[in-house]
Design a protein around this motif. Structure first.
Motif, PDB file in Angstrom:
ATOM      1  N   PRO A 230      42.154  24.149  38.741  1.00  0.00           N
ATOM      2  CA  PRO A 230      42.070  23.368  39.988  1.00  0.00           C
ATOM      3  C   PRO A 230      42.540  24.152  41.207  1.00  0.00           C
ATOM      4  CG  PRO A 230      44.014  22.746  38.765  1.00  0.00           C
ATOM      5  CD  PRO A 230      43.298  23.745  37.902  1.00  0.00           C
ATOM      6  N   VAL A 231      42.027  25.364  41.349  1.00  0.00           N
ATOM      7  CA  VAL A 231      42.372  26.198  42.499  1.00  0.00           C
ATOM      8  C   VAL A 231      41.068  26.673  43.131  1.00  0.00           C
ATOM      9  CG1 VAL A 231      43.591  28.242  43.329  1.00  0.00           C
ATOM     10  CG2 VAL A 231      44.479  26.969  41.347  1.00  0.00           C
ATOM     11  N   GLU A 232      40.836  26.318  44.376  1.00  0.00           N
ATOM     12  CA  GLU A 232      39.575  26.643  45.037  1.00  0.00           C
ATOM     13  C   GLU A 232      39.354  28.154  45.115  1.00  0.00           C
ATOM     14  OE1 GLU A 232      37.164  25.688  49.201  1.00  0.00           O
ATOM     15  OE2 GLU A 232      39.134  24.789  48.828  1.00  0.00           O
ATOM     16  N   GLY A 233      38.147  28.565  44.740  1.00  0.00           N
ATOM     17  CA  GLY A 233      37.800  29.983  44.815  1.00  0.00           C
ATOM     18  C   GLY A 233      38.357  30.825  43.691  1.00  0.00           C
ATOM     19  N   LYS A 234      38.986  30.198  42.688  1.00  0.00           N
ATOM     20  CA  LYS A 234      39.594  30.933  41.585  1.00  0.00           C
ATOM     21  C   LYS A 234      39.082  30.429  40.244  1.00  0.00           C
ATOM     22  CE  LYS A 234      42.408  33.427  44.152  1.00  0.00           C
ATOM     23  NZ  LYS A 234      42.341  34.907  44.225  1.00  0.00           N
ATOM     24  N   ILE A 235      39.226  31.246  39.228  1.00  0.00           N
ATOM     25  CA  ILE A 235      38.932  30.865  37.852  1.00  0.00           C
ATOM     26  C   ILE A 235      40.034  31.437  36.971  1.00  0.00           C
ATOM     27  CG2 ILE A 235      37.470  32.866  37.296  1.00  0.00           C
ATOM     28  CD1 ILE A 235      35.639  30.799  35.786  1.00  0.00           C
ATOM     29  N   GLY A 236      40.457  30.673  35.966  1.00  0.00           N
ATOM     30  CA  GLY A 236      41.521  31.139  35.084  1.00  0.00           C
ATOM     31  C   GLY A 236      40.969  31.970  33.943  1.00  0.00           C
ATOM     32  N   VAL A 237      41.726  32.964  33.515  1.00  0.00           N
ATOM     33  CA  VAL A 237      41.307  33.838  32.427  1.00  0.00           C
ATOM     34  C   VAL A 237      42.442  33.994  31.430  1.00  0.00           C
ATOM     35  CG1 VAL A 237      40.447  36.117  31.779  1.00  0.00           C
ATOM     36  CG2 VAL A 237      39.748  35.098  33.945  1.00  0.00           C
ATOM     37  N   VAL A 238      42.130  33.779  30.151  1.00  0.00           N
ATOM     38  CA  VAL A 238      43.089  33.989  29.073  1.00  0.00           C
ATOM     39  C   VAL A 238      42.672  35.240  28.321  1.00  0.00           C
ATOM     40  CG1 VAL A 238      44.107  33.044  26.979  1.00  0.00           C
ATOM     41  CG2 VAL A 238      43.502  31.513  28.869  1.00  0.00           C
ATOM     42  N   PHE A 239      43.585  36.219  28.262  1.00  0.00           N
ATOM     43  CA  PHE A 239      43.294  37.477  27.583  1.00  0.00           C
ATOM     44  C   PHE A 239      43.799  37.439  26.147  1.00  0.00           C
ATOM     45  CE2 PHE A 239      42.951  38.677  32.000  1.00  0.00           C
ATOM     46  CZ  PHE A 239      41.904  39.588  32.002  1.00  0.00           C
ATOM     47  N   GLU A 240      43.303  38.355  25.344  1.00  0.00           N
ATOM     48  CA  GLU A 240      43.668  38.470  23.937  1.00  0.00           C
ATOM     49  C   GLU A 240      45.185  38.549  23.770  1.00  0.00           C
ATOM     50  OE1 GLU A 240      43.065  41.806  20.384  1.00  0.00           O
ATOM     51  OE2 GLU A 240      41.999  41.985  22.282  1.00  0.00           O
ATOM     52  N   ALA A 241      45.693  37.821  22.768  1.00  0.00           N
ATOM     53  CA  ALA A 241      47.118  37.847  22.418  1.00  0.00           C
ATOM     54  C   ALA A 241      48.010  37.402  23.571  1.00  0.00           C
ATOM     55  CB  ALA A 241      47.540  39.242  21.951  1.00  0.00           C
TER      56      ALA A 241
ATOM     57  N   GLU B  33      48.967  33.749  25.966  1.00  0.00           N
ATOM     58  CA  GLU B  33      48.749  32.328  26.222  1.00  0.00           C
ATOM     59  C   GLU B  33      48.761  32.009  27.705  1.00  0.00           C
ATOM     60  OE1 GLU B  33      51.617  30.142  24.037  1.00  0.00           O
ATOM     61  OE2 GLU B  33      50.836  30.732  22.063  1.00  0.00           O
ATOM     62  N   SER B  34      49.155  32.976  28.514  1.00  0.00           N
ATOM     63  CA  SER B  34      49.237  32.739  29.958  1.00  0.00           C
ATOM     64  C   SER B  34      47.852  32.847  30.596  1.00  0.00           C
ATOM     65  CB  SER B  34      50.182  33.735  30.611  1.00  0.00           C
ATOM     66  OG  SER B  34      49.729  35.055  30.409  1.00  0.00           O
ATOM     67  N   ILE B  35      47.693  32.133  31.705  1.00  0.00           N
ATOM     68  CA  ILE B  35      46.429  32.138  32.438  1.00  0.00           C
ATOM     69  C   ILE B  35      46.574  33.027  33.673  1.00  0.00           C
ATOM     70  CG2 ILE B  35      44.782  30.737  33.735  1.00  0.00           C
ATOM     71  CD1 ILE B  35      45.515  28.400  31.942  1.00  0.00           C
ATOM     72  N   VAL B  36      45.622  33.948  33.825  1.00  0.00           N
ATOM     73  CA  VAL B  36      45.610  34.837  34.985  1.00  0.00           C
ATOM     74  C   VAL B  36      44.488  34.381  35.910  1.00  0.00           C
ATOM     75  CG1 VAL B  36      45.413  37.213  35.791  1.00  0.00           C
ATOM     76  CG2 VAL B  36      46.431  36.738  33.552  1.00  0.00           C
ATOM     77  N   LEU B  37      44.782  34.252  37.202  1.00  0.00           N
ATOM     78  CA  LEU B  37      43.777  33.803  38.162  1.00  0.00           C
ATOM     79  C   LEU B  37      42.966  34.980  38.692  1.00  0.00           C
ATOM     80  CD1 LEU B  37      45.699  31.125  40.258  1.00  0.00           C
ATOM     81  CD2 LEU B  37      44.219  30.786  38.278  1.00  0.00           C
ATOM     82  N   PHE B  38      41.640  34.796  38.713  1.00  0.00           N
ATOM     83  CA  PHE B  38      40.720  35.787  39.260  1.00  0.00           C
ATOM     84  C   PHE B  38      39.829  35.096  40.287  1.00  0.00           C
ATOM     85  CE2 PHE B  38      41.969  38.112  35.544  1.00  0.00           C
ATOM     86  CZ  PHE B  38      41.713  39.463  35.819  1.00  0.00           C
ATOM     87  N   ASP B  39      39.247  35.882  41.198  1.00  0.00           N
ATOM     88  CA  ASP B  39      38.280  35.330  42.144  1.00  0.00           C
ATOM     89  C   ASP B  39      37.037  34.887  41.386  1.00  0.00           C
ATOM     90  OD1 ASP B  39      39.952  35.930  44.274  1.00  0.00           O
ATOM     91  OD2 ASP B  39      39.051  37.921  44.578  1.00  0.00           O
ATOM     92  N   ASN B  40      36.492  33.724  41.738  1.00  0.00           N
ATOM     93  CA  ASN B  40      35.299  33.240  41.033  1.00  0.00           C
ATOM     94  C   ASN B  40      33.997  33.681  41.706  1.00  0.00           C
ATOM     95  OD1 ASN B  40      35.043  31.609  43.273  1.00  0.00           O
ATOM     96  ND2 ASN B  40      34.915  29.685  42.133  1.00  0.00           N
ATOM     97  N   ASN B  41      34.104  34.548  42.737  1.00  0.00           N
ATOM     98  CA  ASN B  41      32.880  35.061  43.363  1.00  0.00           C
ATOM     99  C   ASN B  41      32.478  36.425  42.802  1.00  0.00           C
ATOM    100  OD1 ASN B  41      34.829  36.684  44.472  1.00  0.00           O
ATOM    101  ND2 ASN B  41      34.208  36.384  46.595  1.00  0.00           N
ATOM    102  N   ARG B  42      33.221  36.901  41.799  1.00  0.00           N
ATOM    103  CA  ARG B  42      32.881  38.144  41.093  1.00  0.00           C
ATOM    104  C   ARG B  42      33.031  37.904  39.602  1.00  0.00           C
ATOM    105  NH1 ARG B  42      36.566  42.908  42.909  1.00  0.00           N
ATOM    106  NH2 ARG B  42      35.154  44.043  41.523  1.00  0.00           N
ATOM    107  N   CYS B  43      32.277  38.656  38.798  1.00  0.00           N
ATOM    108  CA  CYS B  43      32.444  38.519  37.351  1.00  0.00           C
ATOM    109  C   CYS B  43      33.782  39.132  36.939  1.00  0.00           C
ATOM    110  CB  CYS B  43      31.284  39.171  36.604  1.00  0.00           C
ATOM    111  SG  CYS B  43      31.172  40.959  36.774  1.00  0.00           S
ATOM    112  N   ILE B  44      34.378  38.578  35.886  1.00  0.00           N
ATOM    113  CA  ILE B  44      35.664  39.076  35.393  1.00  0.00           C
ATOM    114  C   ILE B  44      35.521  40.524  34.929  1.00  0.00           C
ATOM    115  CG2 ILE B  44      37.535  38.685  33.747  1.00  0.00           C
ATOM    116  CD1 ILE B  44      37.059  36.471  35.892  1.00  0.00           C
ATOM    117  N   LEU B  45      34.397  40.828  34.290  1.00  0.00           N
ATOM    118  CA  LEU B  45      34.180  42.186  33.789  1.00  0.00           C
ATOM    119  C   LEU B  45      34.277  43.199  34.920  1.00  0.00           C
ATOM    120  CD1 LEU B  45      33.443  44.060  31.448  1.00  0.00           C
ATOM    121  CD2 LEU B  45      31.040  43.650  31.970  1.00  0.00           C
TER     122      LEU B  45
END
Length: 416
Positions: free
Chosen positions: A140-151, A153-165
């Protein structure tokens, strides 16, 4: 190397898979969806390089042109989301499964979902065979998307106007770490869509000395001139070897020369012998035929692109005499194998299809329209139920010219 790509709600595709091999031939009638496949591959390349997803689709005012139809026609109408899934061979024991879903709602390109999974072929438990490298989730953060990485449990916020890769790949490059991000990022970065344009190749101002070949092959001479001398000699010898069989007159040598006095541009040249016993005639790009220049552009891409690349060539035989189709296929196979470069080509040319021979049937895909929905579908030629019967009627090229393959696909769809 990329093994397959799934297009769901991408342009004219509802849900279809493209299977890729060292040499894959994509055929189909006009407006069947072939160019939409190429656009999908081009988007995968551009989403790594562009500043954001919007630019990857629409282009920008500086150097990046938009994909055909831009953002408006990226998603299958009347929808506004599309998904691309890619299966990549990482090594003999591991594959990578990559998936990305993008929304174009309200004229804005935004990341909806993205996931990267490592799949092992080793005899392990089902859980250990599939490792989620990362997965994007809504937040629920405008312009952001949460990402969970391997191993983690924390969520890292990334810009949702670019692919995570793209964002992770950039970070990996900065820290000089390898791994899965680097493997996939480099693969998409090196994906190359080539369409040599002879008129551009004849303009010397386009051929500035650089290591990277332009998609229109306009700077072939500049790319050849930028090579280390030993490599340049080897590449030019290979160019001359294949080009010598192309025209009726004999081409003895193909090479590039730096143009003085500034030495910032290069000139494409060849030596031709018009008749036996005559001295070679020096010819520049202005005197070369369109077919010769396109052939040179394709050859240069095969010889100078990074190993492990995928090169996509639309209408690969455009401007080439039908009698040289076999030479073109020989070149694609031989150099592709030597340099570990996969090639995807589209064609309408019956002569090229006939030159493929029966052994290439498993590597031919047919783009066509579903008669009940109107959407594009990709079908392996070898999966046609009537294929043995069709081949008894004639060669692949003849069947395509007669419309028999499309007829078989339509009849197969209509069967109960």
């Amino acid at each position: 190397m990329i093994k397959e790509i799934r297009f769901r709600d991408w342009k004219s595709f509802e849900d279809s898979i493209l299977y890729l091999d060292p040499l894959t031939v994509l055929v189909g009638t006009n407006a069947s969806g072939k160019s939409n496949v190429v656009d999908g591959l081009l988007f995968l390349h551009r989403m790594i390089l562009a500043g954001n997803l919007q630019e990857a689709l629409e282009g920008n005012e500086s150097v990046l042109s938009g994909i055909r139809g831009g953002m408006q026609w990226a998603a299958r109408q009347p929808g506004n989301t599309f998904l691309l899934e890619v299966l990549v061979e990482m090594d003999e024991e591991r594959d990578l499964e990559y998936s990305i879903t993008i929304s174009t709602e309200q004229g804005q390109a935004a990341l909806v979902y993205e996931k990267l999974v490592e799949v092992s072929d080793q005899e392990e438990s089902e859980q250990s065979k599939r490792v989620v490298v990362y997965e994007a989730i809504p937040v629920p953060v405008e312009g952001k998307i949460g990402v969970v990485f391997e191993a983690s449990e924390s969520i890292v916020l990334f810009d949702n106007n670019r692919c995570i890769l793209s964002q992770a790949f950039t970070s990996v490059q900065k820290t000089q770490k390898g791994g899965r991000f680097n493997t996939l990022g480099e693969l998409f970065k090196n994906l190359f869509v080539l369409d040599p344009i002879p008129s551009h190749m004849r303009n010397h101002k386009n051929s500035k000395i650089t290591r990277n070949l332009n998609p229109d092959a306009s700077n072939v001479a500049g790319v050849l001139a930028s090579l280390p001398e030993k490599t340049k000699q080897t590449v030019e010898q290979t160019l001359s070897k294949y080009l010598s069989h192309l025209p009726e007159q004999s081409i003895k040598r193909v090479f590039s020369n730096v143009i003085p006095p500034l030495n910032k541009e290069a000139q494409l040249l060849c030596e031709e012998v018009l008749a036996v016993g005559q001295k070679p005639l020096l010819v520049d790009a202005d005197g070369m035929s369109d077919g010769t220049l396109r052939f040179l552009g394709i050859l240069t891409a095969l010889l100078t692109r990074p190993e492990g690349s995928l090169i996509v060539i639309e209408k690969v035989d455009n401007g080439l005499h039908p009698s040289r189709a076999g030479l073109l296929l020989q070149m694609l196979r031989e150099i592709g194998k030597q340099r570990r470069i996969d090639v995807l080509v589209t064609t309408h040319n019956p002569a090229l299809l006939d030159a493929l021979g029966p052994k290439m049937i498993p590597f031919v895909m047919v783009a066509h329209r579903d008669t009940s929905t109107g959407w594009s579908v990709l079908t392996l030629l070898e999966d046609l139920e009537d294929l043995p019967k069709l081949l008894a009627m004639g060669t692949i090229g003849k069947l395509m010219s007669m419309g028999e393959i499309e007829k078989s696909l339509k009849e197969g769809k209509d069967r109960p």
